[in-house]
Design a protein around this motif. Sequence first.
Motif, PDB file in Angstrom:
ATOM      1  N   ILE A 237       0.509  -1.379  -0.079  1.00  0.00           N
ATOM      2  CA  ILE A 237      -0.254   0.094   0.504  1.00  0.00           C
ATOM      3  C   ILE A 237       1.028   0.964   0.348  1.00  0.00           C
ATOM      4  CG2 ILE A 237      -1.772   1.230   1.138  1.00  0.00           C
ATOM      5  CD1 ILE A 237      -2.293  -1.120   2.532  1.00  0.00           C
ATOM      6  N   LYS A 238       1.701   1.635   0.713  1.00  0.00           N
ATOM      7  CA  LYS A 238       2.489   2.615   1.296  1.00  0.00           C
ATOM      8  C   LYS A 238       3.725   2.656  -0.385  1.00  0.00           C
ATOM      9  CE  LYS A 238       6.247   4.639   4.070  1.00  0.00           C
ATOM     10  NZ  LYS A 238       7.662   4.482   3.308  1.00  0.00           N
ATOM     11  N   GLU A 239       3.744   1.762  -0.968  1.00  0.00           N
ATOM     12  CA  GLU A 239       4.661   1.490  -2.097  1.00  0.00           C
ATOM     13  C   GLU A 239       3.916   2.102  -3.385  1.00  0.00           C
ATOM     14  OE1 GLU A 239       8.692  -0.745  -0.824  1.00  0.00           O
ATOM     15  OE2 GLU A 239       7.445  -1.827  -2.966  1.00  0.00           O
ATOM     16  N   GLY A 240       2.683   1.417  -2.973  1.00  0.00           N
ATOM     17  CA  GLY A 240       1.929   1.669  -4.839  1.00  0.00           C
ATOM     18  C   GLY A 240       1.788   3.370  -5.128  1.00  0.00           C
ATOM     19  N   ALA A 241       1.367   3.814  -3.328  1.00  0.00           N
ATOM     20  CA  ALA A 241       0.654   5.435  -3.257  1.00  0.00           C
ATOM     21  C   ALA A 241       1.678   6.589  -3.882  1.00  0.00           C
ATOM     22  CB  ALA A 241       0.395   5.684  -1.766  1.00  0.00           C
ATOM     23  N   GLU A 242       3.045   5.996  -3.558  1.00  0.00           N
ATOM     24  CA  GLU A 242       4.224   6.912  -3.757  1.00  0.00           C
ATOM     25  C   GLU A 242       4.478   6.945  -5.367  1.00  0.00           C
ATOM     26  OE1 GLU A 242       7.722   4.933  -1.358  1.00  0.00           O
ATOM     27  OE2 GLU A 242       6.481   5.970   0.356  1.00  0.00           O
ATOM     28  N   LYS A 243       4.503   5.526  -5.826  1.00  0.00           N
ATOM     29  CA  LYS A 243       4.596   4.933  -7.164  1.00  0.00           C
ATOM     30  C   LYS A 243       3.479   6.616  -8.263  1.00  0.00           C
ATOM     31  CE  LYS A 243       5.964   0.664  -7.534  1.00  0.00           C
ATOM     32  NZ  LYS A 243       6.314  -0.254  -7.212  1.00  0.00           N
ATOM     33  N   ALA A 244       2.270   5.993  -7.656  1.00  0.00           N
ATOM     34  CA  ALA A 244       0.999   6.767  -8.285  1.00  0.00           C
ATOM     35  C   ALA A 244       0.936   8.131  -8.163  1.00  0.00           C
ATOM     36  CB  ALA A 244      -0.169   5.679  -7.282  1.00  0.00           C
ATOM     37  N   ARG A 245       1.806   8.401  -6.638  1.00  0.00           N
ATOM     38  CA  ARG A 245       1.986  10.175  -6.996  1.00  0.00           C
ATOM     39  C   ARG A 245       2.653  10.661  -7.285  1.00  0.00           C
ATOM     40  NH1 ARG A 245       2.597   9.774  -0.922  1.00  0.00           N
ATOM     41  NH2 ARG A 245       0.751   9.154  -0.538  1.00  0.00           N
ATOM     42  N   THR A 246       3.564  10.394  -8.198  1.00  0.00           N
ATOM     43  CA  THR A 246       4.779  10.269  -8.921  1.00  0.00           C
ATOM     44  C   THR A 246       4.338  10.660 -10.607  1.00  0.00           C
ATOM     45  OG1 THR A 246       6.062   8.516  -8.325  1.00  0.00           O
ATOM     46  CG2 THR A 246       7.211   9.962 -10.416  1.00  0.00           C
ATOM     47  N   ILE A 247       2.820   9.906 -10.703  1.00  0.00           N
ATOM     48  CA  ILE A 247       2.274   9.914 -12.018  1.00  0.00           C
ATOM     49  C   ILE A 247       1.544  11.203 -12.236  1.00  0.00           C
ATOM     50  CG2 ILE A 247       0.990   8.889 -14.097  1.00  0.00           C
ATOM     51  CD1 ILE A 247       2.467   6.110 -13.076  1.00  0.00           C
ATOM     52  N   ALA A 248       0.668  11.209 -10.843  1.00  0.00           N
ATOM     53  CA  ALA A 248      -0.675  12.269 -10.746  1.00  0.00           C
ATOM     54  C   ALA A 248       0.339  13.881 -10.965  1.00  0.00           C
ATOM     55  CB  ALA A 248      -1.661  11.283  -9.593  1.00  0.00           C
ATOM     56  N   SER A 249       1.370  13.363  -9.572  1.00  0.00           N
ATOM     57  CA  SER A 249       1.669  14.851  -9.743  1.00  0.00           C
ATOM     58  C   SER A 249       2.124  15.749 -10.713  1.00  0.00           C
ATOM     59  CB  SER A 249       2.994  15.025  -8.888  1.00  0.00           C
ATOM     60  OG  SER A 249       3.504  14.376  -9.305  1.00  0.00           O
ATOM     61  N   GLN A 250       2.703  14.729 -11.369  1.00  0.00           N
ATOM     62  CA  GLN A 250       2.995  15.326 -12.919  1.00  0.00           C
ATOM     63  C   GLN A 250       1.739  16.425 -14.278  1.00  0.00           C
ATOM     64  OE1 GLN A 250       5.428  15.662 -14.596  1.00  0.00           O
ATOM     65  NE2 GLN A 250       6.745  15.471 -12.984  1.00  0.00           N
ATOM     66  N   THR A 251       0.271  15.364 -13.791  1.00  0.00           N
ATOM     67  CA  THR A 251      -0.711  15.902 -14.687  1.00  0.00           C
ATOM     68  C   THR A 251      -1.253  16.857 -14.178  1.00  0.00           C
ATOM     69  OG1 THR A 251      -1.060  13.145 -14.671  1.00  0.00           O
ATOM     70  CG2 THR A 251      -3.264  15.138 -15.551  1.00  0.00           C
ATOM     71  N   LEU A 252      -1.092  16.934 -12.792  1.00  0.00           N
ATOM     72  CA  LEU A 252      -1.714  17.905 -12.149  1.00  0.00           C
ATOM     73  C   LEU A 252      -0.822  19.475 -12.276  1.00  0.00           C
ATOM     74  CD1 LEU A 252      -3.416  19.071  -9.797  1.00  0.00           C
ATOM     75  CD2 LEU A 252      -3.635  16.914 -10.332  1.00  0.00           C
ATOM     76  N   LYS A 253       0.398  19.190 -12.451  1.00  0.00           N
ATOM     77  CA  LYS A 253       0.904  20.606 -13.232  1.00  0.00           C
ATOM     78  C   LYS A 253       1.121  20.914 -13.718  1.00  0.00           C
ATOM     79  CE  LYS A 253       6.493  22.149 -12.931  1.00  0.00           C
ATOM     80  NZ  LYS A 253       6.595  20.871 -14.181  1.00  0.00           N
ATOM     81  N   GLU A 254      -0.010  20.415 -14.850  1.00  0.00           N
ATOM     82  CA  GLU A 254       0.495  20.664 -17.028  1.00  0.00           C
ATOM     83  C   GLU A 254      -0.531  21.386 -17.144  1.00  0.00           C
ATOM     84  OE1 GLU A 254       1.203  16.796 -19.163  1.00  0.00           O
ATOM     85  OE2 GLU A 254      -0.108  18.176 -20.750  1.00  0.00           O
ATOM     86  N   VAL A 255      -1.839  20.369 -15.852  1.00  0.00           N
ATOM     87  CA  VAL A 255      -3.310  20.830 -16.069  1.00  0.00           C
ATOM     88  C   VAL A 255      -3.421  22.010 -15.358  1.00  0.00           C
ATOM     89  CG1 VAL A 255      -5.829  20.694 -14.817  1.00  0.00           C
ATOM     90  CG2 VAL A 255      -4.390  19.012 -16.164  1.00  0.00           C
ATOM     91  N   LYS A 256      -2.573  22.598 -14.395  1.00  0.00           N
ATOM     92  CA  LYS A 256      -2.631  24.286 -13.872  1.00  0.00           C
ATOM     93  C   LYS A 256      -1.752  24.875 -14.660  1.00  0.00           C
ATOM     94  CE  LYS A 256      -2.459  24.240  -8.971  1.00  0.00           C
ATOM     95  NZ  LYS A 256      -1.563  24.468  -7.759  1.00  0.00           N
ATOM     96  N   GLU A 257      -1.145  24.694 -14.919  1.00  0.00           N
ATOM     97  CA  GLU A 257      -0.639  25.175 -16.425  1.00  0.00           C
ATOM     98  C   GLU A 257      -1.561  26.270 -16.988  1.00  0.00           C
ATOM     99  OE1 GLU A 257       3.616  23.679 -17.220  1.00  0.00           O
ATOM    100  OE2 GLU A 257       3.712  24.195 -15.213  1.00  0.00           O
ATOM    101  N   LYS A 258      -1.878  24.580 -17.688  1.00  0.00           N
ATOM    102  CA  LYS A 258      -2.660  24.842 -19.105  1.00  0.00           C
ATOM    103  C   LYS A 258      -3.906  26.148 -18.384  1.00  0.00           C
ATOM    104  CE  LYS A 258      -0.547  22.667 -22.155  1.00  0.00           C
ATOM    105  NZ  LYS A 258      -0.115  21.678 -22.542  1.00  0.00           N
ATOM    106  N   MET A 259      -4.356  25.517 -17.007  1.00  0.00           N
ATOM    107  CA  MET A 259      -5.774  26.447 -16.678  1.00  0.00           C
ATOM    108  C   MET A 259      -5.514  28.210 -16.235  1.00  0.00           C
ATOM    109  SD  MET A 259      -8.216  23.689 -15.234  1.00  0.00           S
ATOM    110  CE  MET A 259      -9.463  23.895 -15.084  1.00  0.00           C
ATOM    111  N   GLY A 260      -4.421  28.198 -15.976  1.00  0.00           N
ATOM    112  CA  GLY A 260      -4.058  29.679 -15.846  1.00  0.00           C
ATOM    113  C   GLY A 260      -4.031  29.361 -14.144  1.00  0.00           C
ATOM    114  N   LEU A 261      -3.841  28.160 -13.613  1.00  0.00           N
ATOM    115  CA  LEU A 261      -3.868  27.984 -12.456  1.00  0.00           C
ATOM    116  C   LEU A 261      -2.762  28.286 -11.352  1.00  0.00           C
ATOM    117  CD1 LEU A 261      -6.779  25.909 -11.325  1.00  0.00           C
ATOM    118  CD2 LEU A 261      -6.957  28.574 -11.771  1.00  0.00           C
ATOM    119  N   SER A 262      -0.988  28.547 -12.467  1.00  0.00           N
ATOM    120  CA  SER A 262      -0.219  28.542 -11.818  1.00  0.00           C
ATOM    121  C   SER A 262       0.902  29.590 -12.450  1.00  0.00           C
ATOM    122  CB  SER A 262       1.072  26.927 -11.565  1.00  0.00           C
ATOM    123  OG  SER A 262       0.773  26.212 -13.214  1.00  0.00           O
TER     124      SER A 262
END
Length: 324
Positions: free
Chosen positions: A299-324
Amino acid sequence: MKKRVLAGIRATGRLHLGNYLGAVKGMLQLQDDPQYETLYMVADAHTITTPFDVNELRKNRREVIIDYLAAGLDPDKSIIFQQSQVSEHFELAYYFSSVTTIARMQHLPTFKDKVKQYPHHTTMALLNYPVLMAADILVYKAGLVPAGLDQEPHLEVSREVARKMNQQYGMDFPEPVRLTTKGDYIPSLTGEGKMSKSVQGSYINLTDSVETIRKKIRSIPTATTAGGEMNPGVKSLFTFAELFIPNNVEQYKKEFSNGTLQFVTVKDAVAGAIYKQLEPLQLKRQQIEKDQAYVDKVIKEGAEKARTIASQTLKEVKEKMGLS
Ligand code: ADP
């Protein structure tokens, strides 16, 4: 780059045969296909869209992970994680809610069914369920989702959200499609509707003993005028026969038509075949239950791996939506 796959099961109880055939079997198939990177979660945050008990939720969430591991999901091949530990899902769902209308959500058959089932619990979380599901999938830019037929309306919403985000903000989300399997609609043992954790008497758990399975299958209502139309219970029984003892079906159909079919014979043969498929999972589960530290580690290692991918997408969405 490998294509990504996302699937999840709510933490409302132990897995049943419908979850296994409709979702988990597809999940297993894709985890062994080198074309794909597979992410499989226990959807604990989706559990709070309908009334729930805190301790039950905690317990069930772990049971789902253990069922996953017993069924053969492998943390060396798949990212196995708990949805609530990857907060990017919820942030993205909020952004997605800005491209989703309330009317679209209110018209979904799944929403209407739940409103009927829990008329005093029509929450924002329930209305938002398909938007969070779109975020669950698209936060990993997953294009393929092993899931049962009941999830099709939600996947349609995910595709709409992806299209809108691509058009309005120049994102590159795939339009996710469902991986269809032979068992993507397992009927309820009551003869009405689908097998579901939330309908008592409708399901067979992966952990049921051979006696319990036999009792449950025998309870399928098959009283009928022989040779006549198949009633819903008989149809369900034949669905199970086609999935578990396909070679016997033609003979059973003949006997049904000429009125000589003994339903109890079919039922006991089906029950035996179901148990035969489940027995290895049950033995593996007993081993995993003894090693809770291993479950914690997954469970612990899974969350870490998932977060690495998810945070990339979030960064991109925030940039494109003018939120960063
Ligand atoms: P439940 O309806 O039992 O609470 P979930 O909503 O958590 O199950 O669904 C988890 C996965 O199992 C989804 O992919 C769903 O489509 C699949 N599933 C659930 N019930 C069935 C069924 N009766 N037949 C086939 N697939 C099913």
